[in-house]
Design a protein around this motif. Structure first.
Motif, PDB file in Angstrom:
ATOM      1  N   ARG A 247       3.559   7.654  -4.352  1.00  8.11           N
ATOM      2  CA  ARG A 247       2.108   7.483  -4.194  1.00  8.11           C
ATOM      3  C   ARG A 247       1.469   7.218  -5.549  1.00  8.11           C
TER       4      ARG A 247
ATOM      5  N   ILE B 172       2.430   3.653  -6.755  1.00 11.08           N
ATOM      6  CA  ILE B 172       1.666   2.612  -6.057  1.00 11.08           C
ATOM      7  C   ILE B 172       0.251   2.523  -6.615  1.00 11.08           C
ATOM      8  N   ARG B 173      -0.362   3.675  -6.855  1.00 15.21           N
ATOM      9  CA  ARG B 173      -1.723   3.677  -7.407  1.00 15.21           C
ATOM     10  C   ARG B 173      -1.751   3.029  -8.789  1.00 15.21           C
TER      11      ARG B 173
ATOM     12  N   THR C  55       8.438   5.724   3.600  1.00 16.20           N
ATOM     13  CA  THR C  55       7.420   6.687   4.021  1.00 16.20           C
ATOM     14  C   THR C  55       6.185   5.904   4.445  1.00 16.20           C
TER      15      THR C  55
ATOM     16  N   HIS D 282       3.490   5.720   2.867  1.00 16.17           N
ATOM     17  CA  HIS D 282       2.914   5.089   1.670  1.00 16.17           C
ATOM     18  C   HIS D 282       3.735   3.885   1.221  1.00 16.17           C
ATOM     19  N   THR D 283       5.062   4.023   1.200  1.00 17.12           N
ATOM     20  CA  THR D 283       5.865   2.876   0.765  1.00 17.12           C
ATOM     21  C   THR D 283       5.857   1.771   1.822  1.00 17.12           C
TER      22      THR D 283
ATOM     23  N   ALA E 110       2.807  -0.168   1.158  1.00 17.26           N
ATOM     24  CA  ALA E 110       2.968  -0.943  -0.075  1.00 17.26           C
ATOM     25  C   ALA E 110       3.895  -2.143   0.119  1.00 17.26           C
TER      26      ALA E 110
END
Length: 268
Positions: free
Chosen positions: A187, A190-191, A210, A212-213, A216
Motif C-alpha cells: 500500500r 503504491i502511494r 491483494t 490493493h495490488t 494497482a
C-alpha cells in the motif's frame, strides 16, 4: 498477505471439528526472533500435536525449533523457511525461483533500457525475502547487466515505512526505471509510485495479490504480481501436521505450492 493468511487459518479452524483437529493462532511481532522463541518455548510446555510457524531465520529460532523436533513435536514452516533446521516440512513457494521469475519479467519488460532498479524488502531476517533477492540478483547480473540493482530498502512490511523509503528513493534518483517489491507494505509502495512517478515510466513487479495490488494492476501502477496461494499453504501445513500426528505418510506432490503470475489481463 498476512491478513489473508490469517483469514485462511480462521476458515480452517471452522472446519477443524470435522477433521479431528483443534487449531489455534498465536500472533507474534514481525521480524522479532526473541518473541518467536518465547512463544515456541511456551508451546513446548503445552504439548500440541504440531506447530506451524512463519519463521524468522535467526540462530535462536533455529535452536528452538530443533529442540522441539528432538522432543518429537511435528514442525512445519509456513511461507518463510528456516535455514538448516530440523523442521519436518516447508509449506511455501520456491522463493529463489520467485526472485528469478521477477527478474526475468522486469528485464524483459524493460527491453533495451538502461537504468537502475530499486528493491523494496521487508527484512533480510526472513529467509523468503533473502532468497527472492538472491534469485533476482543472479538473473539480473547474468542476463540484464545494463540494469543496476540499488541497495535494498528494508520497509519492515510496514506501509508507512515503505512509502517513506520508496518516495525518498524516487525523489533522489532519476535513474530508477524499475521497482521490485519482494515483501509486503505494498500500500505504501503504491502511494509512493502515484505521488513520485507521475512524470516517468516505471516497470514494477510485486508479490501477493491483494485488493490493493489488484487495483494497482488494473490502473497500470504495477505491471505484474507473483502470488502464492495462502489457502493452499495453510491447508498443506495442516495436512502435514495431521499426517505426522497420525503416523501417516505425506504425499509430497500434493503439498507443492505453485507460484502464480498475474497481469491485469488474467486476474481471477
Amino acid at each position: 498477505f498476512m491478513y489473508g493468511l490469517n483469514a485462511e487459518i480462521r476458515q480452517a479452524a471452522l472446519r477443524s471439528p470435522a477433521e479431528r483437529t483443534d487449531i489455534r493462532t498465536i500472533e507474534v511481532p514481525a521480524f522479532d526472533p526473541a518473541a518467536l522463541v518465547s512463544v515456541l518455548e511456551g508451546l513446548s510446555q503445552e504439548k500440541p500435536c504440531g506447530i506451524a510457524l512463519v519463521a524468522t531465520d535467526a540462530p535462536d529460532v533455529r535452536a528452538a525449533v530443533d529442540r522441539l523436533v528432538r522432543e518429537r513435536f511435528p514442525i512445519v514452516t509456513l511461507v518463510s523457511d528456516l535455514t538448516g533446521s530440523l523442521r519436518h516440512h516447508y509449506a511455501g513457494v520456491d522463493n529463489i525461483a520467485a526472485g528469478r521469475t521477477a527478474a526475468r519479467l522486469l528485464g524483459r519488460f524493460l527491453g533495451r533500457r538502461k537504468g537502475e532498479i530499486a528493491v523494496l524488502a521487508g527484512s533480510m531476517l526472513v529467509r523468503d525475502h533473502r532468497e527472492r533477492l538472491e534469485g533476482f540478483s543472479a538473473v539480473m547480473v547474468e542476463e540484464f547487466p545494463d540494469l543496476a540493482i540499488l541497495p535494498v530498502l528494508e520497509g519492515r512490511d510496514d506501509p508507512e515505512v515503505a512509502h517513506m523509503l520508496v518516495a525518498d528513493a524516487l525523489s533522489r534518483n532519476a535513474g530508477i526505471i524499475g521497482v521490485y517489491s519482494l515483501g509486503a507494505g505494498n500500500r505504501g509502495l503504491i502511494r509512493a509510485l502515484k505521488e513520485k512517478a507521475v512524470d516517468r515510466i516505471l516497470t514494477v513487479i510485486a508479490h501477493e495479490l491483494t485488493a490493493h495490488t489488484r487495483a494497482a494492476l488494473i490502473d497500470n501502477t504495477i505491471d505484474a504480481i507473483l502470488n502464492q496461494d495462502a489457502g493452499h499453504e495453510v491447508r498443506s501445513a495442516i495436512r502435514v501436521l495431521k499426517a505426522k500426528a497420525d503416523g501417516l505418510a505425506v504425499i509430497e506432490a500434493q503439498e507443492r505450492i505453485r507460484l502464480d503470475i498475474f497481469l491485469k489481463d488474467n486476474l481471477p
